[in-house]
Scaffold this motif. Sequence first.
Motif: not given
Length: 256
Positions: A47, A57, A82, A84, A91, A94, A140, A144, A147-148
């Motif tokens: 990340t 983002h 992605s 996000i 997102p 992507y 999504q 994404s 991480y969601y």
Amino acid sequence: MKKIFNLFAIFIFFIGSAQLSNIADGESITFRIHYGFLNAGTANLTTQKTNYKGVPHLYAKGTGATTGAVKAFFKVEDLYESFINVETGLPSFYVRNVREGGYRQHFETVFNHDNNTLILTDKKEPANGSKVIKSVKGVQDMLSCFYYLRSKTPDELKTGTVINMNVWIDDEMFPFQLKVVGTEDLKTKFGTINCLKIIPSVKSGRVFKEKEGVTMWVSNDANHIPMLLKAELAVGSLKASIDDIKNVKYPLKFSK
């Protein structure tokens, strides 16, 4: 290697919105992938905090590659990216760019969550251009959603929770259902850690051996990091185990 990222996507989606405040800038998670008794490859997720079109983002990148003897007869080089939105957890852009043996695919997707549409562009040579596709609220992508899930609080991931989901995989939308079935102490290379045990319901036949042939163990803490994934496939079995963890926001509680 495509299947391992598909599997992550299957489990890890929750409809709604959430701030990604628990994901650290510069985080890196690596998984060792086994196909049956073979050490088949690695998958890595990283990340980076950034801006996309002037809005904060999280840039997430996933890579996958075969290694060792498997690479000699089936070379895989997969890249997933992605962007996000950190406020909504949804997102904006992507990329799926994969090479798997003789298979080659390169898609880019732009999400418009205001009117529930997306623009899919085929970048593979020769490119097939772009098209607008009707989407659904809160969709999504395959990164994404990872991480969601992790943005959820422990109270939102209680045992017995059943959640319906929609996730954009490759160039199609897929519905899934996810169940949090309990907690379990899991042994890893770093020690033993308490995990949530999660099972998705998926369509059997094309990839999976049974409707519920996939199980995932996620750290039962504020990080919600996947520690182990097991899948019974139509042919053979697949396992992804945690191999390296760097720069996570909250300390992981391993015991020997």
